[in-house]
Design a protein around this motif. Structure first.
Motif, PDB file in Angstrom:
ATOM      1  N   ASP A  41     -18.236   7.680  18.410  1.00 51.54           N
ATOM      2  CA  ASP A  41     -18.938   8.915  18.762  1.00 51.54           C
ATOM      3  C   ASP A  41     -19.428   9.640  17.515  1.00 51.54           C
ATOM      4  OD1 ASP A  41     -18.426   8.618  21.542  1.00 51.54           O
ATOM      5  OD2 ASP A  41     -16.402   9.406  21.239  1.00 51.54           O
ATOM      6  N   VAL A  42     -18.607   9.658  16.484  1.00 55.81           N
ATOM      7  CA  VAL A  42     -19.005  10.302  15.237  1.00 55.81           C
ATOM      8  C   VAL A  42     -20.171   9.547  14.606  1.00 55.81           C
ATOM      9  CG1 VAL A  42     -18.239  10.960  12.927  1.00 55.81           C
ATOM     10  CG2 VAL A  42     -16.702  11.241  14.869  1.00 55.81           C
ATOM     11  N   GLU A  43     -20.118   8.230  14.632  1.00 58.24           N
ATOM     12  CA  GLU A  43     -21.227   7.432  14.096  1.00 58.24           C
ATOM     13  C   GLU A  43     -22.515   7.662  14.885  1.00 58.24           C
ATOM     14  OE1 GLU A  43     -21.325   5.740  11.269  1.00 58.24           O
ATOM     15  OE2 GLU A  43     -19.236   6.315  10.914  1.00 58.24           O
ATOM     16  N   GLU A  44     -22.390   7.837  16.183  1.00 60.14           N
ATOM     17  CA  GLU A  44     -23.564   8.129  17.012  1.00 60.14           C
ATOM     18  C   GLU A  44     -24.178   9.468  16.612  1.00 60.14           C
ATOM     19  OE1 GLU A  44     -24.683   8.920  21.699  1.00 60.14           O
ATOM     20  OE2 GLU A  44     -22.765   7.964  21.204  1.00 60.14           O
ATOM     21  N   PHE A  45     -23.325  10.470  16.357  1.00 64.95           N
ATOM     22  CA  PHE A  45     -23.833  11.764  15.902  1.00 64.95           C
ATOM     23  C   PHE A  45     -24.500  11.636  14.539  1.00 64.95           C
ATOM     24  CE2 PHE A  45     -23.162  15.538  13.267  1.00 64.95           C
ATOM     25  CZ  PHE A  45     -23.936  16.449  13.961  1.00 64.95           C
ATOM     26  N   ILE A  46     -23.886  10.894  13.641  1.00 65.59           N
ATOM     27  CA  ILE A  46     -24.445  10.724  12.299  1.00 65.59           C
ATOM     28  C   ILE A  46     -25.830  10.086  12.382  1.00 65.59           C
ATOM     29  CG2 ILE A  46     -24.155   9.403  10.152  1.00 65.59           C
ATOM     30  CD1 ILE A  46     -21.120   9.971  10.423  1.00 65.59           C
ATOM     31  N   ALA A  47     -25.991   9.112  13.288  1.00 66.77           N
ATOM     32  CA  ALA A  47     -27.292   8.448  13.443  1.00 66.77           C
ATOM     33  C   ALA A  47     -28.311   9.352  14.133  1.00 66.77           C
ATOM     34  CB  ALA A  47     -27.123   7.165  14.238  1.00 66.77           C
ATOM     35  N   SER A  48     -27.845  10.280  14.972  1.00 61.35           N
ATOM     36  CA  SER A  48     -28.791  11.068  15.759  1.00 61.35           C
ATOM     37  C   SER A  48     -29.242  12.354  15.078  1.00 61.35           C
ATOM     38  CB  SER A  48     -28.180  11.420  17.123  1.00 61.35           C
ATOM     39  OG  SER A  48     -27.113  12.333  16.950  1.00 61.35           O
ATOM     40  N   ASP A  49     -28.473  12.877  14.135  1.00 63.42           N
ATOM     41  CA  ASP A  49     -28.818  14.149  13.506  1.00 63.42           C
ATOM     42  C   ASP A  49     -29.215  13.908  12.053  1.00 63.42           C
ATOM     43  OD1 ASP A  49     -28.880  16.721  12.353  1.00 63.42           O
ATOM     44  OD2 ASP A  49     -27.419  17.452  13.800  1.00 63.42           O
ATOM     45  N   LEU A 116     -20.488  17.898  -2.364  1.00 69.60           N
ATOM     46  CA  LEU A 116     -20.194  18.661  -1.151  1.00 69.60           C
ATOM     47  C   LEU A 116     -20.422  20.149  -1.339  1.00 69.60           C
ATOM     48  CD1 LEU A 116     -16.919  16.892   0.031  1.00 69.60           C
ATOM     49  CD2 LEU A 116     -19.255  16.466   0.774  1.00 69.60           C
ATOM     50  N   TYR A 117     -20.421  20.609  -2.576  1.00 62.23           N
ATOM     51  CA  TYR A 117     -20.633  22.023  -2.838  1.00 62.23           C
ATOM     52  C   TYR A 117     -22.034  22.471  -2.445  1.00 62.23           C
ATOM     53  CZ  TYR A 117     -22.486  19.895  -7.081  1.00 62.23           C
ATOM     54  OH  TYR A 117     -23.174  19.097  -7.962  1.00 62.23           O
ATOM     55  N   LYS A 118     -22.962  21.531  -2.283  1.00 67.03           N
ATOM     56  CA  LYS A 118     -24.325  21.856  -1.870  1.00 67.03           C
ATOM     57  C   LYS A 118     -24.473  21.904  -0.349  1.00 67.03           C
ATOM     58  CE  LYS A 118     -26.527  19.649  -5.839  1.00 67.03           C
ATOM     59  NZ  LYS A 118     -27.458  18.579  -6.247  1.00 67.03           N
ATOM     60  N   MET A 119     -23.452  21.484   0.364  1.00 63.59           N
ATOM     61  CA  MET A 119     -23.546  21.345   1.812  1.00 63.59           C
ATOM     62  C   MET A 119     -22.869  22.509   2.529  1.00 63.59           C
ATOM     63  SD  MET A 119     -22.499  17.414   2.293  1.00 63.59           S
ATOM     64  CE  MET A 119     -23.184  16.135   1.280  1.00 63.59           C
ATOM     65  N   ASP A 120     -23.256  22.660   3.774  1.00 63.40           N
ATOM     66  CA  ASP A 120     -22.597  23.611   4.666  1.00 63.40           C
ATOM     67  C   ASP A 120     -21.559  22.823   5.460  1.00 63.40           C
ATOM     68  OD1 ASP A 120     -21.882  25.676   6.302  1.00 63.40           O
ATOM     69  OD2 ASP A 120     -23.721  25.633   7.496  1.00 63.40           O
ATOM     70  N   LYS A 121     -20.359  22.747   4.906  1.00 65.08           N
ATOM     71  CA  LYS A 121     -19.323  21.911   5.524  1.00 65.08           C
ATOM     72  C   LYS A 121     -18.922  22.426   6.900  1.00 65.08           C
ATOM     73  CE  LYS A 121     -17.045  22.345   1.524  1.00 65.08           C
ATOM     74  NZ  LYS A 121     -18.035  22.582   0.512  1.00 65.08           N
ATOM     75  N   GLN A 122     -18.743  23.701   7.022  1.00 68.53           N
ATOM     76  CA  GLN A 122     -18.364  24.272   8.309  1.00 68.53           C
ATOM     77  C   GLN A 122     -19.499  24.114   9.313  1.00 68.53           C
ATOM     78  OE1 GLN A 122     -17.186  28.351   8.091  1.00 68.53           O
ATOM     79  NE2 GLN A 122     -16.606  28.448  10.223  1.00 68.53           N
ATOM     80  N   GLY A 123     -20.725  24.265   8.863  1.00 70.86           N
ATOM     81  CA  GLY A 123     -21.879  24.101   9.748  1.00 70.86           C
ATOM     82  C   GLY A 123     -21.991  22.683  10.267  1.00 70.86           C
ATOM     83  N   ALA A 124     -21.720  21.699   9.421  1.00 71.45           N
ATOM     84  CA  ALA A 124     -21.792  20.302   9.860  1.00 71.45           C
ATOM     85  C   ALA A 124     -20.720  20.004  10.899  1.00 71.45           C
ATOM     86  CB  ALA A 124     -21.646  19.364   8.661  1.00 71.45           C
ATOM     87  N   ASN A 125     -19.516  20.490  10.660  1.00 68.56           N
ATOM     88  CA  ASN A 125     -18.442  20.272  11.636  1.00 68.56           C
ATOM     89  C   ASN A 125     -18.725  20.992  12.949  1.00 68.56           C
ATOM     90  OD1 ASN A 125     -16.594  18.568  10.273  1.00 68.56           O
ATOM     91  ND2 ASN A 125     -16.020  20.279   8.977  1.00 68.56           N
ATOM     92  N   LEU A 126     -19.230  22.208  12.849  1.00 66.63           N
ATOM     93  CA  LEU A 126     -19.522  22.975  14.059  1.00 66.63           C
ATOM     94  C   LEU A 126     -20.685  22.357  14.829  1.00 66.63           C
ATOM     95  CD1 LEU A 126     -18.418  25.377  15.516  1.00 66.63           C
ATOM     96  CD2 LEU A 126     -20.016  26.820  14.284  1.00 66.63           C
ATOM     97  N   ARG A 127     -21.684  21.847  14.122  1.00 64.19           N
ATOM     98  CA  ARG A 127     -22.802  21.183  14.794  1.00 64.19           C
ATOM     99  C   ARG A 127     -22.316  19.947  15.550  1.00 64.19           C
ATOM    100  NH1 ARG A 127     -28.434  22.021  15.088  1.00 64.19           N
ATOM    101  NH2 ARG A 127     -27.741  23.828  13.902  1.00 64.19           N
ATOM    102  N   PHE A 128     -21.367  19.221  14.946  1.00 62.03           N
ATOM    103  CA  PHE A 128     -20.791  18.085  15.662  1.00 62.03           C
ATOM    104  C   PHE A 128     -20.043  18.544  16.905  1.00 62.03           C
ATOM    105  CE2 PHE A 128     -17.098  15.404  16.549  1.00 62.03           C
ATOM    106  CZ  PHE A 128     -17.759  14.254  16.946  1.00 62.03           C
ATOM    107  N   ILE A 129     -19.294  19.636  16.809  1.00 62.22           N
ATOM    108  CA  ILE A 129     -18.573  20.150  17.977  1.00 62.22           C
ATOM    109  C   ILE A 129     -19.556  20.527  19.083  1.00 62.22           C
ATOM    110  CG2 ILE A 129     -17.102  22.037  18.819  1.00 62.22           C
ATOM    111  CD1 ILE A 129     -15.551  20.006  17.228  1.00 62.22           C
ATOM    112  N   TYR A 130     -20.658  21.200  18.719  1.00 61.40           N
ATOM    113  CA  TYR A 130     -21.676  21.548  19.719  1.00 61.40           C
ATOM    114  C   TYR A 130     -22.257  20.288  20.360  1.00 61.40           C
ATOM    115  CZ  TYR A 130     -21.788  26.320  17.875  1.00 61.40           C
ATOM    116  OH  TYR A 130     -21.467  27.586  17.486  1.00 61.40           O
ATOM    117  N   TRP A 131     -22.556  19.293  19.522  1.00 63.24           N
ATOM    118  CA  TRP A 131     -23.122  18.043  20.027  1.00 63.24           C
ATOM    119  C   TRP A 131     -22.129  17.350  20.958  1.00 63.24           C
ATOM    120  CZ3 TRP A 131     -21.482  12.973  19.392  1.00 63.24           C
ATOM    121  CH2 TRP A 131     -22.381  11.994  19.759  1.00 63.24           C
ATOM    122  N   TRP A 132     -20.869  17.328  20.580  1.00 61.54           N
ATOM    123  CA  TRP A 132     -19.846  16.669  21.403  1.00 61.54           C
ATOM    124  C   TRP A 132     -19.662  17.412  22.726  1.00 61.54           C
ATOM    125  CZ3 TRP A 132     -17.955  12.300  22.344  1.00 61.54           C
ATOM    126  CH2 TRP A 132     -16.742  12.132  22.991  1.00 61.54           C
TER     127      TRP A 132
END
Length: 141
Positions: A41-49, A116-132
């Protein structure tokens, strides 16, 4: 400006300061918890977003650095304590502290290795939660 307007401003100020709590409400404050997801499921999200997918992939890969650091730190500090101390409680404490220190150091290495300091780590995790959540509810087909 009356007292009510002042308190409204204070309330908005603290709401902005504690906005990170909305993440925890979304993830942990549910009546019905989301079902567990698999690596597929995580790989599917990675491929889709195209935006948050690579970020989530980098976050998942960075865990290996923390785990490796924890193992190395625990082995090293536990070994030194065992060699020189021979007291069981000292070895256990040193091993735990070595694991903690190694995990933090490994996380810092991963932070720079994957930028990773350039990324929105919380945003990426939250976007996955929304997608799931959408996928489980049947919105995504």
């Amino acid at each position: 400006m009356g007292i009510g307007e002042h308190f409204e401003g204070v309330k908005q100020h603290w709401a902005r300061n504690f906005a990170f709590l909305d993440y925890f409400k979304k993830v942990y404050g549910r009546d019905q918890p989301l079902p567990k997801w698999s690596d597929a499921d995580v790989e599917e999200f990675i491929a889709s977003d195209p935006v948050y997918g690579p970020q989530l992939k980098a976050l998942r890969e960075s865990r290996k650095f923390a785990l490796g650091g924890a193992l190395a730190g625990a082995a090293h500090l536990g070994g030194v304590a065992f060699k020189y101390s021979k007291s069981p409680h000292g070895v256990v404490l040193a091993t735990g502290f070595g694991a903690l220190t190694g995990a933090v150091l490994g996380s810092e290495v991963a932070e720079h290795w994957y930028e990773l300091y350039k990324m929105d780590k919380q945003g990426a995790n939250l976007r996955f939660i929304y997608w799931w959540e959408d996928k489980v509810s049947g919105v995504l087909l």
